[in-house]
Design an enzyme around this catalytic site. Structure first.
Site, PDB file in Angstrom:
ATOM      1  N   HIS A  48      -5.315  -6.972  -3.022  1.00 24.99           N
ATOM      2  CA  HIS A  48      -6.650  -6.408  -2.822  1.00 24.99           C
ATOM      3  C   HIS A  48      -7.640  -7.524  -2.477  1.00 24.99           C
ATOM      4  O   HIS A  48      -7.526  -8.644  -2.974  1.00 24.99           O
ATOM      5  CB  HIS A  48      -7.079  -5.697  -4.107  1.00 24.99           C
ATOM      6  CG  HIS A  48      -8.264  -4.797  -3.969  1.00 24.99           C
ATOM      7  ND1 HIS A  48      -9.558  -5.267  -3.903  1.00 24.99           N
ATOM      8  CD2 HIS A  48      -8.347  -3.445  -3.881  1.00 24.99           C
ATOM      9  CE1 HIS A  48     -10.395  -4.247  -3.794  1.00 24.99           C
ATOM     10  NE2 HIS A  48      -9.685  -3.123  -3.789  1.00 24.99           N
ATOM     11  N   SER A 298     -11.791   1.147  -2.474  1.00 27.22           N
ATOM     12  CA  SER A 298     -10.669   1.867  -3.061  1.00 27.22           C
ATOM     13  C   SER A 298      -9.352   1.526  -2.374  1.00 27.22           C
ATOM     14  O   SER A 298      -9.267   1.513  -1.142  1.00 27.22           O
ATOM     15  CB  SER A 298     -10.919   3.375  -2.951  1.00 27.22           C
ATOM     16  OG  SER A 298      -9.744   4.105  -3.170  1.00 27.22           O
ATOM     17  N   LYS A 299      -8.329   1.253  -3.178  1.00 22.12           N
ATOM     18  CA  LYS A 299      -6.997   0.980  -2.624  1.00 22.12           C
ATOM     19  C   LYS A 299      -6.491   2.177  -1.816  1.00 22.12           C
ATOM     20  O   LYS A 299      -5.797   2.016  -0.824  1.00 22.12           O
ATOM     21  CB  LYS A 299      -6.001   0.703  -3.758  1.00 22.12           C
ATOM     22  CG  LYS A 299      -6.052  -0.715  -4.302  1.00 22.12           C
ATOM     23  CD  LYS A 299      -4.904  -0.945  -5.278  1.00 22.12           C
ATOM     24  CE  LYS A 299      -4.843  -2.400  -5.715  1.00 22.12           C
ATOM     25  NZ  LYS A 299      -3.691  -2.671  -6.581  1.00 22.12           N
ATOM     26  N   ARG A 300      -6.842   3.370  -2.281  1.00 22.37           N
ATOM     27  CA  ARG A 300      -6.327   4.592  -1.632  1.00 22.37           C
ATOM     28  C   ARG A 300      -7.113   4.975  -0.376  1.00 22.37           C
ATOM     29  O   ARG A 300      -6.539   5.408   0.611  1.00 22.37           O
ATOM     30  CB  ARG A 300      -6.360   5.763  -2.620  1.00 22.37           C
ATOM     31  CG  ARG A 300      -5.384   5.615  -3.775  1.00 22.37           C
ATOM     32  CD  ARG A 300      -5.325   6.905  -4.598  1.00 22.37           C
ATOM     33  NE  ARG A 300      -4.494   6.733  -5.773  1.00 22.37           N
ATOM     34  CZ  ARG A 300      -4.925   6.297  -6.947  1.00 22.37           C
ATOM     35  NH1 ARG A 300      -6.199   5.977  -7.083  1.00 22.37           N
ATOM     36  NH2 ARG A 300      -4.124   6.177  -7.978  1.00 22.37           N
ATOM     37  N   LYS A 301      -8.436   4.805  -0.425  1.00 22.84           N
ATOM     38  CA  LYS A 301      -9.284   5.329   0.656  1.00 22.84           C
ATOM     39  C   LYS A 301      -9.588   4.326   1.763  1.00 22.84           C
ATOM     40  O   LYS A 301      -9.802   4.720   2.916  1.00 22.84           O
ATOM     41  CB  LYS A 301     -10.631   5.806   0.081  1.00 22.84           C
ATOM     42  CG  LYS A 301     -10.551   6.980  -0.867  1.00 22.84           C
ATOM     43  CD  LYS A 301     -11.966   7.315  -1.336  1.00 22.84           C
ATOM     44  CE  LYS A 301     -11.968   8.408  -2.387  1.00 22.84           C
ATOM     45  NZ  LYS A 301     -13.335   8.662  -2.895  1.00 22.84           N
TER      46      LYS A 301
END
Length: 380
Positions: A48, A298-301
């Site tokens: 990240h 966000s890691k997902r978004k």
């Protein structure tokens, strides 16, 4: 209760003592005010940008004080660990010039340094040595509560509008007799090891944060889990033991850990170990749907949350580092204007100049910084 007997019952195969560990990992010999910092990720996903940010700050603190910067892999959660996760972390950091003086290495490579192993999964005996000592001193106990019993405690707390958690009168196993403990072990019941907290919710402690100043908080009252049923430590206990034995002087971590400070302070005190200094950094944010609406990357978004995004998008390594430094210290841009050709390492980084609230990651600003960096490159 005979705590020595209980310690042998739970940890009969552990023959080492904390004193043995202090002898094996002696205090570092470094100049006065040298900072020993660490980057301690879990190999559970991609690298990240916030991790790179924290690692860069930690490296700056160590380098400019003639200290030590090391890599520790907190890899005790094997269920979430991804294949080659450690290699991904090490490769990503090396690409951005974040190099360690010692620490964990890529799979199959030898570690550097005398304070290892630097992978927590290889330090089980060390943690159990300190856990056994806590049991001997009456500061930890086995808990045999099943998932069903813990759920019943939660339901009772909800009904009584009490604080949630395992503490006080809700800590069912806190006052078991040695006979009850032995009977449970002989019956094959699984157990975890819990801290016997001496905290009082009415008492306050002060976190002396190097970025935010003094933060007052209630003492920890929870009998948290120190060792899971497989004998592997929780993050809270492992980091206390590791940070002391590895000689860490400054812990630079995300502000989501501020709420854990009372527990960590209590664990250091209970273990008889000197606590490092803490600096809780604000997260990297982005605008989301409005001029004043900010949220964490966000890691997902967000594709830009991943460090690999920037090289794929064509941003030079140096421009990403330059931009992260402008976020990290409010006076970096002014310094760069006065020293356009100086190496970034010549900048005197200061924790007290870091932002207290979330720093906005502005892609337009990154592009502007990149233009300056690219303009100084050769045509080739």
């Amino acid at each position: 209760m005979d705590n020595n007997y209980l310690a042998e019952l739970l940890f009969g195969d552990i023959r080492t003592t904390p004193e043995d560990m202090f002898a094996k990992y002696p205090a570092r010999t470094l100049p006065d005010k040298a900072a020993v910092t660490r980057f301690a990720p879990s190999p559970t996903g991609f690298m990240h940008i916030g991790g790179l940010y924290a690692a860069l700050i930690s490296m700056c603190m160590a380098r400019q004080s003639d200290g030590v910067f090391y890599l520790r892999l907190e890899d005790t959660d094997k269920k979430r660990e991804i294949e080659h996760g450690a290699d991904e972390i090490i490769t990503s950091l090396a690409q951005y010039g974040v190099c360690f003086d010692e620490g964990a290495a890529a799979d199959g490579e030898p570690e550097k340094g005398s304070y290892g192993p630097y992978r927590q999964s290889m330090r089980k005996e060390i943690y159990q040595t300190f856990a056994k000592d806590l049991v001997k001193r009456g500061l930890a106990y086995p808990c045999f509560c099943s998932a069903k019993e813990l759920d019943e405690i939660r339901k009772a707390q909800e009904a009584e509008k009490a604080d949630m958690g395992y503490y006080g009168s809700y800590a069912k196993c806190r006052n078991l007799s040695i006979e009850e403990i032995e009977a449970n072990i002989k019956a094959g019941k699984e157990y975890v090891l819990r801290l016997r907290s001496d905290g009082n919710a009415e008492n306050k402690i002060t976190c002396r944060d190097l970025i935010r100043g003094n933060i007052e908080m209630p003492e920890n009252i929870m009998d948290v889990v120190l060792l899971k049923s497989d004998g592997i430590p929780t993050y809270h206990f492992a980091h206390v033991v590791d940070d002391f034995l590895m000689g860490t002087t400054h812990v630079i971590r995300g502000d989501e850990w501020i709420s854990s400070y009372p527990l960590h302070e209590q664990l250091f005190r209970a273990s008889g170990l000197k606590m490092p200094k803490y600096a809780h950094i604000a997260p990297i944010m982005k605008l989301d749907g409005g001029e004043n609406k900010k949220r964490k990357l966000s890691k997902r978004k967000d594709p830009e949350a991943s460090v690999s995004f920037y090289s794929k998008a064509g941003f030079p390594v140096q421009s990403v580092l330059e931009y992260l430094m402008t976020i990290a210290n409010s006076n970096y841009e002014e310094w760069r204007m006065k020293n356009p050709d100086a190496d970034m390492s010549q900048f005197k980084f200061k924790l007290e100049k870091m932002p207290v609230s979330g720093a906005l990651f502005d892609m337009d600003k990154l592009a502007s910084v990149s233009r300056d960096v690219i303009s100084k490159m050769s045509e080739e």
